[in-house]
Design a protein around this motif. Structure first.
Motif, PDB file in Angstrom:
ATOM      1  N   SER A 289       0.831  -1.203   0.000  1.00 35.04           N
ATOM      2  CA  SER A 289       0.000   0.000   0.000  1.00 35.04           C
ATOM      3  C   SER A 289       0.867   1.255   0.000  1.00 35.04           C
ATOM      4  O   SER A 289       0.555   2.243  -0.671  1.00 35.04           O
ATOM      5  CB  SER A 289      -0.934  -0.001   1.207  1.00 35.04           C
ATOM      6  OG  SER A 289      -0.206  -0.091   2.410  1.00 35.04           O
ATOM      7  N   CYS A 293       0.761   3.949  -3.207  1.00 37.31           N
ATOM      8  CA  CYS A 293       0.335   5.334  -2.956  1.00 37.31           C
ATOM      9  C   CYS A 293       1.489   6.313  -3.146  1.00 37.31           C
ATOM     10  O   CYS A 293       1.294   7.424  -3.651  1.00 37.31           O
ATOM     11  CB  CYS A 293      -0.254   5.464  -1.549  1.00 37.31           C
ATOM     12  SG  CYS A 293      -1.767   4.513  -1.294  1.00 37.31           S
ATOM     13  N   SER A 422      -5.948   0.796   2.375  1.00 37.04           N
ATOM     14  CA  SER A 422      -5.434   2.156   2.183  1.00 37.04           C
ATOM     15  C   SER A 422      -6.252   2.907   1.137  1.00 37.04           C
ATOM     16  O   SER A 422      -6.426   4.131   1.230  1.00 37.04           O
ATOM     17  CB  SER A 422      -3.960   2.109   1.769  1.00 37.04           C
ATOM     18  OG  SER A 422      -3.805   1.451   0.522  1.00 37.04           O
ATOM     19  N   PHE A 426      -7.437   6.759   0.527  1.00 37.86           N
ATOM     20  CA  PHE A 426      -6.807   7.484  -0.570  1.00 37.86           C
ATOM     21  C   PHE A 426      -7.841   8.022  -1.553  1.00 37.86           C
ATOM     22  O   PHE A 426      -7.793   9.194  -1.944  1.00 37.86           O
ATOM     23  CB  PHE A 426      -5.820   6.550  -1.289  1.00 37.86           C
ATOM     24  CG  PHE A 426      -4.947   7.224  -2.300  1.00 37.86           C
ATOM     25  CD1 PHE A 426      -3.705   7.711  -1.948  1.00 37.86           C
ATOM     26  CD2 PHE A 426      -5.359   7.365  -3.624  1.00 37.86           C
ATOM     27  CE1 PHE A 426      -2.888   8.337  -2.883  1.00 37.86           C
ATOM     28  CE2 PHE A 426      -4.560   7.982  -4.568  1.00 37.86           C
ATOM     29  CZ  PHE A 426      -3.315   8.469  -4.194  1.00 37.86           C
ATOM     30  N   TYR A 439      -3.355  15.337  -3.611  1.00 39.64           N
ATOM     31  CA  TYR A 439      -2.492  14.166  -3.528  1.00 39.64           C
ATOM     32  C   TYR A 439      -1.812  14.091  -2.169  1.00 39.64           C
ATOM     33  O   TYR A 439      -1.610  12.985  -1.627  1.00 39.64           O
ATOM     34  CB  TYR A 439      -1.454  14.177  -4.653  1.00 39.64           C
ATOM     35  CG  TYR A 439      -1.942  13.470  -5.895  1.00 39.64           C
ATOM     36  CD1 TYR A 439      -1.880  12.075  -5.987  1.00 39.64           C
ATOM     37  CD2 TYR A 439      -2.495  14.183  -6.950  1.00 39.64           C
ATOM     38  CE1 TYR A 439      -2.356  11.423  -7.116  1.00 39.64           C
ATOM     39  CE2 TYR A 439      -2.968  13.531  -8.079  1.00 39.64           C
ATOM     40  CZ  TYR A 439      -2.896  12.155  -8.158  1.00 39.64           C
ATOM     41  OH  TYR A 439      -3.372  11.495  -9.270  1.00 39.64           O
ATOM     42  N   ALA A 442      -4.457  12.790   0.199  1.00 40.05           N
ATOM     43  CA  ALA A 442      -4.772  11.388  -0.093  1.00 40.05           C
ATOM     44  C   ALA A 442      -3.664  10.469   0.406  1.00 40.05           C
ATOM     45  O   ALA A 442      -3.932   9.421   1.012  1.00 40.05           O
ATOM     46  CB  ALA A 442      -4.994  11.202  -1.594  1.00 40.05           C
ATOM     47  N   PHE A 443      -2.416  10.855   0.157  1.00 41.27           N
ATOM     48  CA  PHE A 443      -1.289  10.048   0.632  1.00 41.27           C
ATOM     49  C   PHE A 443      -1.270   9.992   2.159  1.00 41.27           C
ATOM     50  O   PHE A 443      -1.100   8.912   2.745  1.00 41.27           O
ATOM     51  CB  PHE A 443       0.030  10.623   0.108  1.00 41.27           C
ATOM     52  CG  PHE A 443       1.252   9.947   0.666  1.00 41.27           C
ATOM     53  CD1 PHE A 443       1.631   8.690   0.208  1.00 41.27           C
ATOM     54  CD2 PHE A 443       2.017  10.563   1.646  1.00 41.27           C
ATOM     55  CE1 PHE A 443       2.757   8.056   0.728  1.00 41.27           C
ATOM     56  CE2 PHE A 443       3.146   9.940   2.170  1.00 41.27           C
ATOM     57  CZ  PHE A 443       3.515   8.685   1.708  1.00 41.27           C
ATOM     58  N   ALA A 446      -4.047   7.671   3.412  1.00 44.41           N
ATOM     59  CA  ALA A 446      -3.728   6.257   3.212  1.00 44.41           C
ATOM     60  C   ALA A 446      -2.671   5.789   4.204  1.00 44.41           C
ATOM     61  O   ALA A 446      -2.747   4.676   4.739  1.00 44.41           O
ATOM     62  CB  ALA A 446      -3.257   6.020   1.779  1.00 44.41           C
TER      63      ALA A 446
END
Length: 472
Positions: A289, A293, A422, A426, A439, A442-443, A446
């Motif tokens: 994961s 990511c 994850s 994300f 981004y 989102a990272f 996750a």
């Protein structure tokens, strides 16, 4: 019968081709990380789609590992190695010529199945072909080869994609396996054959139940976030749980009557081993994961090329190899507290990366990510490398073979489930747009799952150490 070659002066016959088999299976696990953003762009794929490209390989690999080992025991390890290598080359070619996302996903499932036939034969042949001194050297070289495969998967994979050989883009990372596989099959004819006189039978029903249950569990977890959790998610998940429950009942029946069970449920009645297996599951759920990511963050979010992104991964892989080399000695001197320290370092490196990404400066200066990546790679090896040996030591001696197969399966299945878990964070956090800040969030979201998984693993480790210290 099996006759190890005990003469230490005889060299290590057949070792190069066995190491090559180990290299390609791990290389193809890591190389896809740098290819995923390019594949996603070409096929306009969702996170679930690219997640299945990685998770499908891991799931098929993990579920069929024990079956692959039994086929080698029964029909000949060299023969199954050759069949597995040929199947791996052919399924890699299918991946390279896939005309759609779903064709690629199916080809990756088949490639994972081929890897499951190939990989167990490597360990079995190393164990039975060589004497004790030779075996020690052979396994040391295998460990170095697998570490090198992880680095090459990132750096060489990025270079191949960026070189765009004959206009092939990402496809060449799969197509190169065809000539390699053919050469390996030809060279494997020089390896002595070995098999067990009374090998266990293949539990086809158990394999189908486990595969169906895990696939039906994985698919809704991956697809749910991007489809806003449609109605069919719940019934599919319930069917998955039913199949997995049926699998446990069937394995319990086989364990009582025939002894050919893939999994003896009695293993889970050993409290320490059950907790150890749970630790393997959650720790290994964080690796794939993270790489998926992080690859999307680097290439799609930051605009790095595949080669630049792969090169950025390389120091983490080098730190992983260094810690893998140091870990056995540290564990011997300081005990299994090294494992808990490794988890803490692993989490610290990941937390540093999350903070840097959220602050935003690394988008213009990606090299600032290197310290966090090195810390992460070092801690990852300290927590993963000694973990498997420690967990296997928690099983009873007469169940050692089954325990080893189970732990190997849990490694791969954990990676697949980690991608799904994850993605639940994300995908929703990226839904607002594709700008840098999206981004970054989102990272970070996750990796929130990964940090929680490591916290759970650390708690289970400390509790198990406490129980063992009391003699419970």
């Amino acid at each position: 019968m099996e006759h190890p070659l005990s003469d230490s002066k005889a060299g290590l016959p057949g070792l190069p081709v066995l190491l090559l088999g180990g290299f390609v299976t791990l290389f193809d696990l890591f190389v896809v990380n740098v290819a995923v953003p390019v594949i996603q762009q070409q096929f306009n794929a969702s996170f679930a789609g690219v997640g299945l490209i990685i998770a499908g390989y891991e799931l098929a690999f993990g579920i069929l590992l024990i079956a692959g080992g039994r086929l080698g025991d029964r029909y000949g390890r060299r023969r199954m190695f050759s069949y597995g290598m040929l199947a791996f080359a052919l399924t890699s070619t299918l991946c390279g010529f896939a005309g759609s996302l779903w064709m690629l996903i199916v080809a990756r499932f088949l490639q994972g199945a081929a890897a499951a036939l190939l990989f167990p034969q490597i360990y079995a042949l190393l164990r039975v072909l060589y004497g004790e001194d030779q075996r020690r050297r052979a396994f040391a070289r295998l460990g170095m080869t697998l570490g090198l495969a992880a680095i090459c998967g990132q750096v060489l994979g990025g270079f191949i994609i960026e070189a765009n050989i004959l206009g092939s883009s990402w496809r060449m990372i799969f197509l190169i396996n065809l000539p390699i596989g053919v050469l390996a099959v030809m060279a494997a004819r020089r390896i002595p054959e070995s098999r067990l006189a009374q090998a266990q039978r293949l539990d086809v029903k158990g394999l189908l139940l486990a595969a169906g249950g895990l696939l039906l569990l994985l698919f809704p977890l991956l697809e749910g976030p991007s489809r806003h959790w449609p109605w069919w998610i719940l019934p599919m998940t319930l069917v998955a749980m039913g199949l997995l429950g049926w699998f446990i009942q069937w394995e319990r029946h086989l364990a009582r009557h025939s002894g050919d069970a893939v999994l003896d449920p009695a293993l889970f009645r050993q409290g320490h081993f059950a907790r150890g297996t749970a630790i393997v599951l959650v720790i290994y759920s964080t690796a794939s994961s993270f790489f998926l990511c992080f690859a999307l963050l680097l290439q799609t979010g930051m605009g790095l090329t595949p080669f630049q992104a792969g090169s950025l991964f390389a120091p983490a892989s080098a730190a992983f190899m260094l810690a893998s080399f140091l870990a056995p000695g540290w564990v011997q001197r300081r005990g299994n507290s090294v494992l808990a320290g490794g988890v803490a370092i692993y989490a610290g490196g990941m937390l540093l990366l999350v903070v840097q990404v959220l602050m935003g400066k690394v988008f213009d200066a990606p090299l600032q990510l290197l310290p966090g990546l090195v810390i992460l790679g070092f801690g990852q090896a300290l927590s993963m490398t000694p973990l498997l040996n420690w967990v296997l030591g928690l099983a009873k001696e007469h169940q050692a073979g089954m325990a080893a197969g189970l732990v190997s399966t849990v490694q791969q299945v954990g990676g697949a489930l980690g991608i799904a878990a994850s993605g639940m964070f994300f995908v929703p956090l990226l839904a607002g747009g594709a700008e840098r800040q999206h981004y970054a969030r989102a990272f970070a979201g996750a990796m929130g799952y990964n940090l929680l998984a490591m916290l759970i693993a650390l708690g289970l480790l400390l509790y198990t150490h406490y129980q063992l210290s009391r003699g419970d």
